[in-house]
Design an enzyme around this catalytic site. Structure first.
Site, mmCIF file in Angstrom:
data_model
loop_
_atom_site.group_PDB
_atom_site.id
_atom_site.type_symbol
_atom_site.label_atom_id
_atom_site.label_comp_id
_atom_site.label_asym_id
_atom_site.label_seq_id
_atom_site.Cartn_x
_atom_site.Cartn_y
_atom_site.Cartn_z
ATOM 1 C CE LYS A 1 55.127 4.916 8.412
ATOM 2 N NZ LYS A 1 54.079 5.555 9.292
ATOM 3 N N GLY B 1 50.224 4.152 29.214
ATOM 4 C CA GLY B 1 51.293 4.848 28.563
ATOM 5 C C GLY B 1 50.989 6.435 28.696
#
Ligand code: NAD
Length: 340
Positions: free
Chosen positions: A78, A174
């Site tokens: 990351k 969502g």
């Protein structure tokens, strides 16, 4: 710094500073046993440098687990770029980041994450080929939704004895890029949808186009249903909300759905099947990883279908061991990453 690396079993941490563009970047490479590290690049403001490093390390570790259980020849990594208060030339900053990636000679491949866009990836691509999710590569969200769909079928089979979605009651929290695409697929299969979103426009669209039933944000988690699919933000399942759930299984896209590891055991205690988030939502990663390797869509779609099979395997282990699927998934991933 080394204590953080040791506790996360992180292989390498790279830092770069480019005064000309204002770039301050961190690349955390967690584990490359299965292949080069792949993971998104965040572009966010942090209260201090340590928080940024901590975020990069934690997220890189998560990517290793996700890639391992997705069956990819890919490690976990990351990147975090600390967003400066002002930036004169965003493109130049991302090009400088591209040069940092290029210096790692393919050990880390970057992708879109919070705060970055395909346009930023296009700037990085001017300096290195070790970048995915460029404008040309396309949006991974529909592929994430396909993976969730396959995971919902596996979860219904494991908990309800059938993977027929006709008449299945699914509550979706969502309706963003993933949630709406998922709703479309479920609706086409005959599922009954109960939906909420912070944006009333998204709910209205699902009502009009898919015949979904609107539910208020406060009521969604407690809606009686077969499958609860959290597709908004993380941390929705905690000691309090688990007590309110009225579903047979939780299977959705949001990252880090469990507020803590113990919540998985509480779900298990309540007899609610939990699809480990990083297993069921790995469709986007599968898409970007295979696309980067030059695979065609049929091969990518076939790989996505393995998400359901992997979950079925995890559920079988969990049932045999009387443990949460989340704990079983972590053990399986660690065996692949460390050969333990
Ligand atoms: P998005 O930003 O497009 O959509 C999120 C939607 O959830 C928004 O419409 C937002 O209004 C809504 N939302 C947020 N909190 C809510 C709440 N409490 N109640 C109701 N609605 C709420 O994001 P996305 O790309 O669809 O991703 C959804 C989730 O899946 C995120 O947690 C993301 O990290 C995760 N995820 C996405 C991908 C991908 O390919 N996009 C891959 C893996 C994981």
């Amino acid at each position: 710094m080394f204590a953080m690396m040791e506790s996360a079993r992180l292989e390498a941490l790279h830092l770069a500073h480019d005064p000309a563009t204002g770039l301050k970047a961190i690349i955390a490479i967690h584990n490359t046993r299965l292949g080069p590290a792949l993971g998104g690049c965040r572009y966010l403001a942090y209260p201090d440098d340590e928080s940024a490093v901590r975020d990069a390390i934690r997220l890189a570790q998560g990517m290793s687990y996700k890639a391992a259980l997705a069956g990819l020849e890919q490690g976990g990594g990351k990147a975090v770029i600390i967003r400066p208060p002002h930036v004169d030339n965003r493109g130049a900053l991302f090009e400088a980041f591209g040069r940092m990636i290029e210096s790692l000679k393919g050990r880390y491949i970057t992708a879109v994450d919070s705060g970055t866009s395909s346009a930023d990836m296009d700037c990085i691509a001017q300096q290195t080929q070790h970048v995915t999710s460029t404008t040309a590569a396309g949006d991974p969200s529909p592929h994430t939704a396909m993976g969730i769909y396959s995971g919902i079928r596996a979860s219904a089979l494991a908990r309800l004895g059938s993977d027929d979605l006709d008449g299945l009651r699914v509550a979706i929290q969502g309706l963003g890029n993933v949630g709406f695409a998922l709703a479309e697929q479920l609706s086409a299969a005959g599922a009954l949808l109960y939906v909420s979103d912070l944006d009333p426009g998204r709910v209205q669209l699902a009502v009009e186009q898919l015949g979904a039933h609107p539910v208020s944000g406060e009521e969604l988690l407690a809606t009686p249903c077969d499958i609860l699919a959290p597709c908004g933000l993380g941390g929705v399942l905690n000691a309090q909300t688990v007590g309110e759930l009225r579903c047979a299984a939780v299977a959705g896209a949001a990252n880090n759905q469990l507020a803590s590891a113990e919540v998985a055991d509480e779900l298990e205690g309540r007899g609610i099947l939990y699809a480990p988030d990083y297993v069921i939502n790995s469709g986007g990663l599968i898409y970007v990883a295979l696309k980067h390797r030059g695979e065609e869509l049929p091969a990518i779609t076939a790989h996505l279908a393995r998400i359901g099979r992997r979950l079925t395997e995890i559920y079988a282990h969990a049932q045999a061991d009387k443990r949460s699927p989340a704990r079983v998934a972590d053990d399986l991933a660690e065996r692949l990453l460390y050969g333990a």
